[in-house]
Design an enzyme around this catalytic site. Structure first.
Site, short mmCIF file in Angstrom:
data_model
loop_
_atom_site.label_atom_id
_atom_site.label_comp_id
_atom_site.label_asym_id
_atom_site.label_seq_id
_atom_site.Cartn_x
_atom_site.Cartn_y
_atom_site.Cartn_z
N TYR A 109 10.52 4.37 7.63
CA TYR A 109 10.97 3.23 8.40
C TYR A 109 10.03 2.03 8.31
CZ TYR A 109 7.62 4.15 12.14
OH TYR A 109 6.47 4.31 12.87
N ALA A 110 8.94 2.17 7.59
CA ALA A 110 7.99 1.07 7.56
C ALA A 110 7.39 0.91 6.17
CB ALA A 110 6.88 1.30 8.57
N THR A 111 6.96 -0.30 5.87
CA THR A 111 6.23 -0.57 4.64
C THR A 111 4.86 -1.09 5.04
OG1 THR A 111 8.34 -1.35 3.81
CG2 THR A 111 6.42 -1.67 2.41
N VAL A 112 3.83 -0.59 4.36
CA VAL A 112 2.48 -1.01 4.71
C VAL A 112 1.93 -1.92 3.62
CG1 VAL A 112 0.19 -0.27 5.37
CG2 VAL A 112 2.14 1.14 5.94
N ASP A 141 0.68 15.12 14.11
CA ASP A 141 0.99 14.92 12.70
C ASP A 141 -0.29 14.74 11.90
OD1 ASP A 141 2.60 14.66 10.49
OD2 ASP A 141 2.92 12.51 10.76
N LYS A 175 1.70 -3.23 8.94
CA LYS A 175 2.75 -2.22 8.92
C LYS A 175 4.04 -2.90 9.35
CE LYS A 175 3.53 2.49 10.51
NZ LYS A 175 2.90 3.61 11.21
N LEU A 184 0.82 -1.21 0.00
CA LEU A 184 0.00 0.00 0.00
C LEU A 184 0.85 1.26 0.00
CD1 LEU A 184 -2.68 -1.01 2.62
CD2 LEU A 184 -2.98 -0.90 0.17
N GLY A 185 1.99 1.18 0.62
CA GLY A 185 2.81 2.38 0.67
C GLY A 185 4.08 2.13 1.43
N GLU A 186 4.99 3.06 1.31
CA GLU A 186 6.26 2.87 1.98
C GLU A 186 6.67 4.17 2.65
OE1 GLU A 186 8.97 0.86 -0.44
OE2 GLU A 186 10.43 0.56 1.16
#
Lengths: 203, 528
Positions: free
Chosen positions: B208-211, B318, B226, B203-205
């Site tokens: 520090y994390a990739t979803v 945020d 995540k 889904l996205g990057e």
């Protein structure tokens, strides 16, 4: 290192050993990881290298600083690994409410209550603050709610200097914190004094 | 049937009972712990109070390093460990191997939100209110029983063979469940295991994390995975630690739910509930023009989630459309608490760089570090504007440009509109032209006068003048939603109310927002 991360590190350490055995997990390693983790939680990031070097210095005052060799790297890896272990053992519940803000609040209200002379003659603030700081040597911070701890150290500080508070319809601590009782205060004070005894024995 | 019900009630009683038992026991245990670590240091007590006082003031002089030092010392001497380098190093190394054993064997599974008992409990705890269950070996144990017992969601699918195991040897059901047993059971079902979740699309990057989108084999529900890479040198990123520690405590219909945490050698995976899209995509998909009724619903849900956070002294810090997730029912949930933290002391200053520039309030842009819950309210205003006009309010790429955009619309602040601003050095150094405040109404043609009023209350220069989330929820703009939305329980969605419904988005393109919308727009393709 600021005082909040220090307090958090102690609390994490004590919380960890509430559910884990001292014999199974190396306390120094857990302590180092707790310091490292506290730095992250309280937004004062510390480097593993600094932690290891400082701890090394404490344990071995006379020895040379650690070499940057494979042993050092392995030690660092175990600190990082152990951090994850602490996280899991604590179920990721690492945000901790400290009693300091309550104590500050109570002290300010007391200052308004007492006359200025009595206040300036006795170092109530400093004593209460130091007592609170020292309480982190034992697991008090994970056994009692922060409000109770704050009231108890204040009580002990007042008693030490023989400061009497004007009597109202209720005891002063009930004004600050509704659910505290005389016996809770006394048990906290007792545990705190035990800590000091223990330290006197050790040194 | 009646008997079944009775047994279930007893079960739930036992569970509850053992929870409270945990607490009382951990309290009684801890003094013994202290005693254990210094078994010979408990004799002198009489002069304690005096000594305490002397010690106390002593450590005032030497400051915190003394405290820290003596802490370490007292432990080291209590344990009487030799202080030679070789010994302690080798014990560190020993420990690493021991660590790994722990990872494999004890199954200290990260059982995610399903574990309510906090870390303060000890393992073999029995209920003080011992409810004796009738020994009934012939009784069939159903999935439902197990779900009840482990307080799992009702739609869960247990692995094959799990039930059989219970009917063969089930001492488990005859006695209260200890924490460790519960963990083992949860882990056997599949919590805390990577195999339980099937990775689907990326889904996205982030940094520090990739979803990933995923599917849980337990419930067949979609989940968002995540995956946080663990840096070898740094351990878990602090944003991840904060996010997990906060989300574990936050349970609200407008905050994304954390289902599970999976911990492996190389990564930490957080399992969240899956929502179709974020507000940014939603805006794109409906041609940047959301139905005004839906704008109201989204804004209200945003405020509702935020009010819950603020009540619990958590700042999000945020807020942006990318962090607001929306599902097909129209439920909006706050996500990405990586920058949020528990607000401990109100006077404390936080690190300066936090909110994405476009949604960052002017006081923070001008260097203020002394902020509180109002930091999030400015962002709410910006998002409100973006939802009703379809374009970002202040899309600045630098701090200077961002402030320029703000002052152009709201007017350059003066001592009257912002007391103390003329002595702010950064403000002086930027030397902005004197803009006169523009009329907000002209920029937001689709917003009614109450909406404009709310927007202007959110977009106040000074944090303390900004409307709070709670007040905003009671603003006349929301009166059309009725009284009851305010009094809903935390975990109830606003769509539980009959009269609250999402309007169809007229301009919607190929999307699965709602099947009827897709069909009525004549488009047969339903994308997943």
């Amino acid at each position: 290192m600021h005082s909040v991360p220090v307090a958090t590190a102690c609390a994490l350490y004590h919380r960890f050993y509430q559910s884990a055995s001292l014999r199974v997990y190396e306390p120094y390693l857990v302590a180092m990881s707790a310091i490292y983790l506290a730095g992250k939680v309280e937004e004062q990031h510390l480097r593993t290298r600094d932690i290891i070097n400082v701890c090394h210095r404490y344990f071995h005052v006379d020895s040379e600083p650690l070499e940057l060799d494979s042993q050092f790297w392995e030690l660092r890896d175990s600190v990082v690994q152990c951090e994850l272990l602490v996280l899991r053992q604590l179920n990721f519940q690492v945000s901790i409410q400290h009693p300091h803000k309550y104590l500050l609040h109570y002290l300010l209200s007391l200052k308004a209550l007492l006359n200025r002379h009595a206040w300036s003659r006795t170092p109530i603030c400093e004593t209460a603050w130091a007592l609170l700081k020292d309480s982190y040597h034992g697991p008090l911070c994970v056994e009692h709610p922060p409000q109770h701890l704050a009231v108890a150290v204040l009580h002990l500080a007042l008693r030490t200097y023989g400061v009497e508070l004007p009597l109202g319809s209720v005891e002063w601590w009930q004004v600050f914190c509704e659910d505290i009782t005389k016996s809770i205060i006394e048990s906290i004070v007792f545990k705190l004094l035990q800590l000091y005894d223990m330290e006197a024995k050790c040194t | 049937m009646d008997r079944m019900r009775k047994i279930k009630r007893q079960l739930s009683l036992t569970l509850r009972g053992s929870n409270s038992g945990d607490k009382s026991l951990s309290e009684t245990i801890s003094p013994q712990d202290t005693a254990h670590s210094d078994s010979d240091a408990m004799s002198v007590r009489g002069s304690g109070s005096l000594r305490g006082a002397v010690r106390g003031s002593g450590s005032v002089r030497t400051g915190s390093s003394f405290s820290m030092h003596s802490l370490l010392q007292s432990y080291s001497s209590a344990l009487r460990r030799p202080r030679s380098l070789g010994r302690s190093l080798s014990s560190y190394l020993n420990h690493t191997t021991r660590l790994e054993i722990v990872h494999e064997d004890v199954k200290m599974g990260s059982d995610g939100e399903s574990d309510q008992a906090s870390a303060t409990s000890s393992d073999e705890v029995h209920s003080p209110v011992r409810v004796r269950l009738r020994n009934n070996p012939g009784r069939k144990i159903s999935t439902e029983d197990i779900n009840k017992r482990l307080s799992l969601p009702a739609d869960i699918r247990l692995p094959d063979g799990y039930l059989e195991k219970f009917s063969i040897n089930s001492p488990l059901f005859d006695k209260p469940l200890s924490r460790r047993l519960r963990r083992v059971s949860l882990s056997e079902i599949g919590f805390g295991k990577l195999e339980t979740y099937v990775k689907l699309d990326k889904l996205g990057e982030g940094t520090y994390a990739t979803v990933y989108k995923g599917r849980s084999k337990l419930t067949d529900n979609l989940v968002a995975l995540k995956e946080i890479r663990l840096e070898h040198e740094e351990g878990a990123p602090c944003t991840a630690i904060r996010e997990v520690s906060l989300l574990k405590d936050l349970k609200h219909a407008n905050i994304v739910t954390l289902h599970d945490i999976i911990h492996t050698q190389k990564s930490l995976t957080l399992v969240f509930e899956y929502l179709d899209k974020d507000l940014k995509q939603y805006l794109d998909d409906c041609g940047n023009s959301i139905h005004m009724h839906n704008v109201k619903l989204f804004l209200f849900q945003l405020l509702r989630g935020l009010h819950y956070c603020h009540r619990r002294k958590v700042l999000h810090r945020d807020l942006k459309p990318q962090n607001l997730l929306i599902n097909e029912r129209g439920e909006l949930k706050l996500a990405d608490f990586g920058l949020a933290r528990a607000k401990s002391i109100p006077t404390k200053t936080y690190s300066n760089e936090v909110v994405t520039l476009w949604y960052r309030p002017p006081d923070i842009l001008l260097g203020s570090t002394d902020y509180s819950t109002q930091i999030d309210m400015w962002g709410v205003g910006c998002i409100f504007y973006e939802m009703s006009t379809g374009r970002p309010l202040f899309p600045g790429s630098t701090v200077e440009e961002e402030l320029h955009f703000i002052f152009k619309l709201l007017g350059t602040p003066t001592e009257e509109t912002w007391p103390g601003i003329t002595s702010n050095e950064e403000f002086i150094s930027y030397n902005y032209p004197r803009y006169r405040p523009d009329c907000l109404q002209n920029h937001t043609p689709r917003l009614d006068s109450e909406g404009v009023d709310l927007l202007s209350k959110l977009l106040q220069f000074e944090g303390k003048k900004r409307i709070s989330a709670e007040e905003a929820m009671r603003h006349p703009y929301f009166h059309s939603l009725g009284e009851r939305v305010i009094t809903l329980p935390d975990t109830t969605s606003i769509f539980a109310l009959q009269d609250i419904q999402l309007e169809k988005e007229p301009g919607i393109r190929t999307s699965s927002l709602s099947d009827s919308a897709v069909v009525s727009s004549g488009c047969g393709v339903v994308t997943e």
